[in-house]
Design a protein around this motif. Structure first.
Motif, PDB file in Angstrom:
ATOM      1  N   THR A  76     -11.706  -1.827   8.430  1.00 19.08           N
ATOM      2  CA  THR A  76     -11.101  -0.634   9.009  1.00 19.08           C
ATOM      3  C   THR A  76     -10.546   0.268   7.907  1.00 19.08           C
ATOM      4  O   THR A  76     -10.293  -0.187   6.782  1.00 19.08           O
ATOM      5  N   GLN A  77     -10.330   1.523   8.261  1.00 19.93           N
ATOM      6  CA  GLN A  77      -9.729   2.457   7.316  1.00 19.93           C
ATOM      7  C   GLN A  77      -8.335   1.968   6.924  1.00 19.93           C
ATOM      8  O   GLN A  77      -7.931   2.069   5.777  1.00 19.93           O
ATOM      9  N   GLN A  78      -7.610   1.401   7.877  1.00 17.86           N
ATOM     10  CA  GLN A  78      -6.268   0.891   7.594  1.00 17.86           C
ATOM     11  C   GLN A  78      -6.323  -0.249   6.586  1.00 17.86           C
ATOM     12  O   GLN A  78      -5.484  -0.343   5.692  1.00 17.86           O
ATOM     13  N   ALA A  79      -7.315  -1.135   6.715  1.00 15.46           N
ATOM     14  CA  ALA A  79      -7.457  -2.247   5.773  1.00 15.46           C
ATOM     15  C   ALA A  79      -7.779  -1.720   4.374  1.00 15.46           C
ATOM     16  O   ALA A  79      -7.241  -2.211   3.371  1.00 15.46           O
ATOM     17  N   MET A  80      -8.637  -0.716   4.295  1.00 14.79           N
ATOM     18  CA  MET A  80      -8.987  -0.155   2.987  1.00 14.79           C
ATOM     19  C   MET A  80      -7.771   0.548   2.367  1.00 14.79           C
ATOM     20  O   MET A  80      -7.556   0.470   1.162  1.00 14.79           O
ATOM     21  N   SER A  81      -6.957   1.211   3.184  1.00 17.22           N
ATOM     22  CA  SER A  81      -5.730   1.830   2.665  1.00 17.22           C
ATOM     23  C   SER A  81      -4.794   0.762   2.104  1.00 17.22           C
ATOM     24  O   SER A  81      -4.170   0.958   1.060  1.00 17.22           O
ATOM     25  N   GLY A  82      -4.719  -0.371   2.789  1.00 18.75           N
ATOM     26  CA  GLY A  82      -3.909  -1.484   2.298  1.00 18.75           C
ATOM     27  C   GLY A  82      -4.446  -2.036   0.985  1.00 18.75           C
ATOM     28  O   GLY A  82      -3.675  -2.377   0.072  1.00 18.75           O
ATOM     29  N   THR A  83      -5.752  -2.101   0.870  1.00 16.45           N
ATOM     30  CA  THR A  83      -6.379  -2.557  -0.370  1.00 16.45           C
ATOM     31  C   THR A  83      -6.076  -1.588  -1.505  1.00 16.45           C
ATOM     32  O   THR A  83      -5.799  -1.997  -2.633  1.00 16.45           O
ATOM     33  N   LEU A  84      -6.108  -0.311  -1.198  1.00 16.81           N
ATOM     34  CA  LEU A  84      -5.771   0.704  -2.198  1.00 16.81           C
ATOM     35  C   LEU A  84      -4.333   0.510  -2.682  1.00 16.81           C
ATOM     36  O   LEU A  84      -4.044   0.602  -3.883  1.00 16.81           O
ATOM     37  N   ALA A  85      -3.434   0.188  -1.777  1.00 11.98           N
ATOM     38  CA  ALA A  85      -2.040  -0.075  -2.153  1.00 11.98           C
ATOM     39  C   ALA A  85      -1.961  -1.297  -3.066  1.00 11.98           C
ATOM     40  O   ALA A  85      -1.197  -1.309  -4.044  1.00 11.98           O
ATOM     41  N   ARG A  86      -2.748  -2.335  -2.779  1.00 17.62           N
ATOM     42  CA  ARG A  86      -2.772  -3.531  -3.637  1.00 17.62           C
ATOM     43  C   ARG A  86      -3.332  -3.206  -5.020  1.00 17.62           C
ATOM     44  O   ARG A  86      -2.859  -3.733  -6.025  1.00 17.62           O
ATOM     45  N   LEU A  87      -4.352  -2.351  -5.079  1.00 15.02           N
ATOM     46  CA  LEU A  87      -4.901  -1.932  -6.372  1.00 15.02           C
ATOM     47  C   LEU A  87      -3.836  -1.198  -7.187  1.00 15.02           C
ATOM     48  O   LEU A  87      -3.680  -1.444  -8.382  1.00 15.02           O
ATOM     49  N   ARG A  88      -3.106  -0.321  -6.527  1.00 16.31           N
ATOM     50  CA  ARG A  88      -2.037   0.406  -7.213  1.00 16.31           C
ATOM     51  C   ARG A  88      -0.990  -0.563  -7.753  1.00 16.31           C
ATOM     52  O   ARG A  88      -0.519  -0.418  -8.880  1.00 16.31           O
ATOM     53  N   ALA A  89      -0.622  -1.541  -6.949  1.00 13.93           N
ATOM     54  CA  ALA A  89       0.388  -2.517  -7.367  1.00 13.93           C
ATOM     55  C   ALA A  89      -0.129  -3.334  -8.552  1.00 13.93           C
ATOM     56  O   ALA A  89       0.609  -3.578  -9.522  1.00 13.93           O
ATOM     57  N   HIS A  90      -1.384  -3.747  -8.498  1.00 11.86           N
ATOM     58  CA  HIS A  90      -1.942  -4.562  -9.573  1.00 11.86           C
ATOM     59  C   HIS A  90      -2.004  -3.796 -10.891  1.00 11.86           C
ATOM     60  O   HIS A  90      -1.655  -4.326 -11.947  1.00 11.86           O
ATOM     61  N   PHE A  91      -2.457  -2.568 -10.845  1.00 13.82           N
ATOM     62  CA  PHE A  91      -2.635  -1.798 -12.057  1.00 13.82           C
ATOM     63  C   PHE A  91      -1.366  -1.078 -12.500  1.00 13.82           C
ATOM     64  O   PHE A  91      -1.341  -0.435 -13.537  1.00 13.82           O
ATOM     65  N   GLY A  92      -0.325  -1.184 -11.685  1.00 12.99           N
ATOM     66  CA  GLY A  92       0.961  -0.621 -12.075  1.00 12.99           C
ATOM     67  C   GLY A  92       1.012   0.892 -12.068  1.00 12.99           C
ATOM     68  O   GLY A  92       1.797   1.488 -12.784  1.00 12.99           O
ATOM     69  N   GLY A  93       0.191   1.499 -11.274  1.00 13.18           N
ATOM     70  CA  GLY A  93       0.201   2.949 -11.206  1.00 13.18           C
ATOM     71  C   GLY A  93      -0.691   3.440 -10.096  1.00 13.18           C
ATOM     72  O   GLY A  93      -1.368   2.664  -9.436  1.00 13.18           O
TER      73      GLY A  93
END
Length: 103
Positions: free
Chosen positions: A41-58
């Motif tokens: 879902t789009q919501q799941a992909m948005s959550g994944t994007l948030a995890r990517l941001r957290a992992h890369f620190g930006g």
């Protein structure tokens, strides 16, 4: 050093599914289409994007363009730091936002 070891271990435990999602996001340049490509879902992909941001620190630069004018979407995107543009989007509006984001 101990910090270098911890950094290496953190990277060693990176969720490889995030790389698949990042690949889809970069290829599609659109969260909704990336979600469709990954069969989530789009919501799941948005959550994944948030995890990517957290992992890369930006931030991972992203903009949501949607016809959905509901408050729920705006709240979710605000929580992820993703700007929302409502359709139809004027080219000047998109250019201005991109200029601001890429400074």
């Amino acid at each position: 050093s101990h910090d270098a070891y911890n950094d290496t271990m953190t990277k060693a435990h990176f969720d490889l599914n995030l790389l698949r999602a990042l690949d889809a996001l970069l290829a599609e340049r659109n969260v909704t289409r990336a979600a469709e490509r990954q069969f989530v879902t789009q919501q799941a992909m948005s959550g994944t994007l948030a995890r990517l941001r957290a992992h890369f620190g930006g931030p991972v630069p992203a903009v949501m363009i949607s016809a959905d004018r509901g408050k729920d979407l705006k709240v979710r995107l605000d929580a992820c730091g993703i700007p929302l543009l409502s359709k139809p989007v004027k080219p000047a509006q998109l250019r201005a936002l991109l200029r601001t984001m890429l400074k």
